[in-house]
Design an enzyme around this catalytic site. Structure first.
Site, mmCIF file in Angstrom:
data_model
loop_
_atom_site.group_PDB
_atom_site.id
_atom_site.type_symbol
_atom_site.label_atom_id
_atom_site.label_comp_id
_atom_site.label_asym_id
_atom_site.label_seq_id
_atom_site.Cartn_x
_atom_site.Cartn_y
_atom_site.Cartn_z
ATOM 1 C CB SER A 125 -0.890 -0.006 1.248
ATOM 2 O OG SER A 125 -1.542 1.247 1.411
ATOM 3 C CE1 TYR A 129 -6.235 5.158 -2.165
ATOM 4 C CE2 TYR A 129 -4.513 4.577 -0.602
ATOM 5 C CZ TYR A 129 -5.794 4.422 -1.090
ATOM 6 O OH TYR A 129 -6.651 3.529 -0.492
ATOM 7 C CB THR A 187 -6.413 2.972 -5.451
ATOM 8 O OG1 THR A 187 -5.808 1.750 -5.016
ATOM 9 C CG2 THR A 187 -7.788 3.085 -4.809
ATOM 10 C CE LYS A 193 -6.906 -2.568 -4.648
ATOM 11 N NZ LYS A 193 -7.919 -1.817 -3.892
ATOM 12 C CG HIS A 250 -11.219 0.987 -1.392
ATOM 13 N ND1 HIS A 250 -10.426 1.774 -2.191
ATOM 14 C CD2 HIS A 250 -10.638 1.032 -0.168
ATOM 15 C CE1 HIS A 250 -9.430 2.278 -1.485
ATOM 16 N NE2 HIS A 250 -9.531 1.837 -0.242
#
EC number: 1.1.3.15
Length: 350
Positions: A87, A110, A136, A211, A235
């Site tokens: 992440s 992100y 994402t 994603k 998510h």
């Protein structure tokens, strides 16, 4: 606070339950009298050979679950011969995770308002040997996670967002509601659009997986924008509530992709039977999130190894009992779903 952060979903948590329940409404049509003495679960993802189509999804703040956090997860994934996705909001940096030893790793991204931060982070991931970006795209704002609001969630004081530490973005301030929601509102770029998928391709040679896709329309746009693959994801039911379960959205995405790029799934996978169902509906592989953080919390690296082994064993058994000896033998005919037309019955001769 930590448990609620990992366990909860958005608003009424309908999608959180549906991510699991939808799997239970898909039934098997097993084939019998097939030699299943040898079963091959290996597969190739973006050119990388892995031991099974079960990979690790990105989950934030893993040191909140266990002191070794992402280090333990990285070592467990490597030992299992599968892919770990780190992440952006990890409590260990890309360099620290790379230092745990060899392994195939993807980096979840992100997009921050400051694009220099993004470019720097992508380059660091590439230098650290990461092999793909999982972008994402379903989080222009954080979903309403009421458990986090109630708890006034914030990262424990001894932890930071390690990838952003040197950029003065590693700390999360306390807020009257969710500290994470305030952080996202301040840092994450709400203007993110398809042109940014193209922009990312100009700053990295890593393939980009989009994603957070759950519709045919966005599947086609992802492919047009140059995505190397698609992750069907809601998510973990933490963004918009009352979206379909990912297993329910999967086939629509697979049909729209028309085999041009691989399609993956995350959300609700808890059993080897779930893995089989996803592959029967056209997924090239699945990612697990919560099973990793919960097993990490229970037993650290050994826990993550164990959860991967359990899923592997269950998936192998499901293949054997369905009459499949390799992944390519798993077909749509091995399952029946609620949206299938009733099978035509031959009228008896009078």
């Amino acid at each position: 606070m930590a448990y609620d952060y990992y366990a909860s979903g958005a608003e009424d948590q309908w999608t959180l339950e549906e991510n699991r329940n939808a799997f239970s409404r898909i039934l098997f049509r097993p084939r019998i009298l097939i030699d299943v003495s040898k079963i091959d679960m290996t597969t190739t993802i973006l050119g990388f050979k892995i031991s099974m189509p079960i990979m690790i999804a990105p989950t934030a703040f893993q040191k909140m679950a266990h002191p070794e956090g992402e280090y333990a997860t990285a070592r467990a994934a490597s030992a299992a011969g599968t892919i770990m996705t780190l992440s952006s909001w990890a409590t260990s940096s890309v360099e620290e995770v790379a230092s745990t030893g060899p392994g195939i790793r993807f980096f979840q991204l992100y997009v921050y308002k400051d694009r220099n931060v993004v470019a720097q982070l992508v380059r660091r991931a590439e230098r650290a040997g990461f092999k793909a970006i999982a972008l994402t795209v379903d989080t222009p704002r954080l979903g309403r996670r009421e458990a986090d609001i109630k708890n006034r969630f914030t990262l424990p004081p001894f932890l930071t967002l390690k990838n952003f530490e040197g950029l003065d973005l590693g700390k999360m301030d306390e807020a009257n509601d969710s500290g994470l929601a305030s952080y996202v509102a301040g840092q994450i770029d709400r203007t993110l659009s398809w042109k940014d998928v193209k922009w990312l391709q100009t700053i990295t040679t890593m393939p980009i997986l989009v994603k957070g896709v759950i519709t045919a329309e966005d599947t086609r746009l992802s492919i047009q924008a140059g995505a190397a693959g698609i992750i069907v994801s809601n998510h973990g039911a933490r963004q918009l509530d009352y979206v379909p379960a990912t297993i329910s959205a999967l086939e629509e995405v697979v049909k729209a992709a028309q085999g041009r790029v691989p399609v993956f799934l995350d959300g609700g996978v808890r059993r080897g039977t779930d893995v089989f169902k996803a592959l029967a509906l056209g997924a090239s592989g699945i990612f697990i999130g919560r099973p990793v953080v919960f097993s990490l919390a229970a037993e650290g690296e050994a826990g993550v190894k164990k959860v991967l082994q359990m899923l592997r064993d269950e998936f192998e058994l499901t293949m054997a009992l369905s009459g499949c000896t390799s992944l390519r033998e798993i077909t749509r005919d091995h399952i029946v779903t609620e949206w299938d037309a009733p099978r035509a019955r031959l009228a008896p001769r009078l």
